[in-house]
Design an enzyme around this catalytic site. Structure first.
Site, PDB file in Angstrom:
ATOM      1  N   CYS A 126      -3.465  -0.530   1.071  1.00  0.00           N
ATOM      2  CA  CYS A 126      -2.234   0.120   0.574  1.00  0.00           C
ATOM      3  C   CYS A 126      -1.034  -0.057   1.525  1.00  0.00           C
ATOM      4  O   CYS A 126       0.075  -0.407   1.090  1.00  0.00           O
ATOM      5  CB  CYS A 126      -2.503   1.603   0.330  1.00  0.00           C
ATOM      6  N   GLY A 157      -4.747   8.336   0.456  1.00  0.00           N
ATOM      7  CA  GLY A 157      -5.455   7.141   0.911  1.00  0.00           C
ATOM      8  C   GLY A 157      -6.936   7.417   1.139  1.00  0.00           C
ATOM      9  O   GLY A 157      -7.748   6.502   1.159  1.00  0.00           O
ATOM     10  N   LYS A 210      -6.000  -4.467   9.510  1.00  0.00           N
ATOM     11  CA  LYS A 210      -5.829  -4.933   8.122  1.00  0.00           C
ATOM     12  C   LYS A 210      -4.419  -5.462   7.922  1.00  0.00           C
ATOM     13  O   LYS A 210      -4.203  -6.444   7.230  1.00  0.00           O
ATOM     14  CB  LYS A 210      -6.093  -3.788   7.133  1.00  0.00           C
ATOM     15  N   HIS A 239       3.084   6.710   0.985  1.00  0.00           N
ATOM     16  CA  HIS A 239       3.083   6.267   2.386  1.00  0.00           C
ATOM     17  C   HIS A 239       4.517   5.925   2.818  1.00  0.00           C
ATOM     18  O   HIS A 239       5.327   5.460   2.012  1.00  0.00           O
ATOM     19  CB  HIS A 239       2.261   4.994   2.543  1.00  0.00           C
TER      20      HIS A 239
END
Ligand code: A2P
Length: 333
Positions: A126, A157, A210, A239
């Site tokens: 995400c 999340g 990531k 976010h």
């Protein structure tokens, strides 16, 4: 299209159901799967009441596209079986994201990597998706050398259990009661936690790595360097990411703002009035990410800072997955 959703009762699964109806996906049928505790539960899709099913070895026989959003272990267990049954699998977990033969897709950025003969597609992390929605148009403007990212990640999340823990922990804190955290490493109410995922040998977290590894794959650019500190904050579902971006040459603020404005899927909110900066509330329950606080960095040449917010459940997960399904549908037709 005959669609299936594994993890249909979860935060992302529920949003996929909402998006399929909102976007008139034109379904022939839809089947929902979740853990044994949810089997038999009814979930509304348009005027229909759908019954949640248990996953069995032969569950995926008559499906065209199957979304997986029930965590890596479930994806690892069932995604291959679904593929063998001829389904296209869109996997929201991190299980296959860095596999060479699995496209990792943000449709606005690299939909050309979707091929009809590839039946497993990964949906990126995400924070990576939301960051790249701002980074990609700027990369097209001028080569990027390095990005320093700091994320402020909502509890969605961590799924419905993450949302539930924030609410219960906050209520307990207000009433001066003790609350034993289970989902997060520390109490999340009135707090921030600078650790998401386990630590890797280089002392960065999995979530931080990531951003580097997935971005390089999505952007097909092994030279770009992204370093991050990812932080869980007591926000329900959007976010925020602070990005400091160093280019290989001087950039002009107007061109930066125009490049962001012209890119599909991102809006700019501080263009005329610096007081109009976006917050996670502004991007919740909407499809577009929003950029703001765009400024030239005085401390280093060829560098800018900006702030981007995006709905973690929508563009960070469910919407991106549904957009992949739409792109596939258009290719298969
Ligand atoms: P359930 O609601 O029955 O537990 P979230 O990310 O919001 O926590 O959601 C996780 C999703 O994954 C839920 O739909 C959850 O179903 C589903 N899930 C968890 N474990 C399994 C399992 N063993 N088999 C199938 N689905 C699972």
């Amino acid at each position: 299209m005959r669609i299936g959703i594994v993890g249909a009762t979860g935060a992302v699964g529920q949003e996929i159901i909402t998006l399929l109806s909102e976007r008139n996906f034109n379904l022939e049928s839809i089947r929902l799967f979740a853990s044994p505790k949810s089997v038999g539960k009814k979930i509304k899709y348009l005027k229909e009441n759908l019954i949640v099913e248990k996953i069995k070895q032969n569950s995926f026989k008559d499906l065209d596209i199957l979304f997986f959003s029930a965590g890596s272990s479930i994806s690892k267990k069932y995604a291959k079986i679904a593929q063998k049954n001829g389904c296209y699998v869109i996997d929201n977990s991190s299980a296959f994201r860095l596999n060479k033969n699995v496209p990792l897709v943000v449709p606005e950025i690299n939909s050309e990597t979707l091929k009809t003969n590839t039946r497993l597609i990964s949906n990126p992390n995400c924070t990576t998706i939301i960051s790249l929605m701002a980074i990609k148009p700027l990369m097209d403007l001028c080569e990027i050398k390095r990005v320093v990212a700091t994320s402020f990640q909502s509890v969605s999340g961590a799924g419905n259990t993450g949302i539930d823990e924030l609410i219960k922990d906050t209520k307990a804190a207000i009433h001066k009661k003790k609350f034993k955290n289970k989902v997060f490493d520390r109490n999340i109410s009135f707090n921030v936690i600078p650790k998401i995922g386990d630590f890797e040998s280089n002392l960065f977290t999995q979530e931080e790595m990531k951003l580097q590894n997935e971005s390089r794959k999505i952007l097909s650019n092994k030279r770009i360097n992204l370093t991050a500190t990812t932080v869980r904050v007591p926000v329900i579902r959007s976010h925020s990411i602070s990005l400091n971006i160093e280019f290989t040459r001087k950039v002009n603020l107007k061109n930066i703002i125009n490049a962001l404005k012209e890119f599909k899927g991102i809006k700019v909110q501080d263009d005329l009035d610096p007081n109009l900066y976006p917050t996670p509330h502004d991007s919740s329950n909407i499809d577009d990410c929003i950029a703001g606080r765009i400024r030239i960095d005085y401390s280093q040449k060829n560098t800018i800072s900006l702030w981007v917010v995006g709905d973690q459940i929508r563009k960070g997960a469910a919407l991106n997955a549904v957009q992949i399904a739409e792109a596939l549908r258009d290719k298969i037709r």
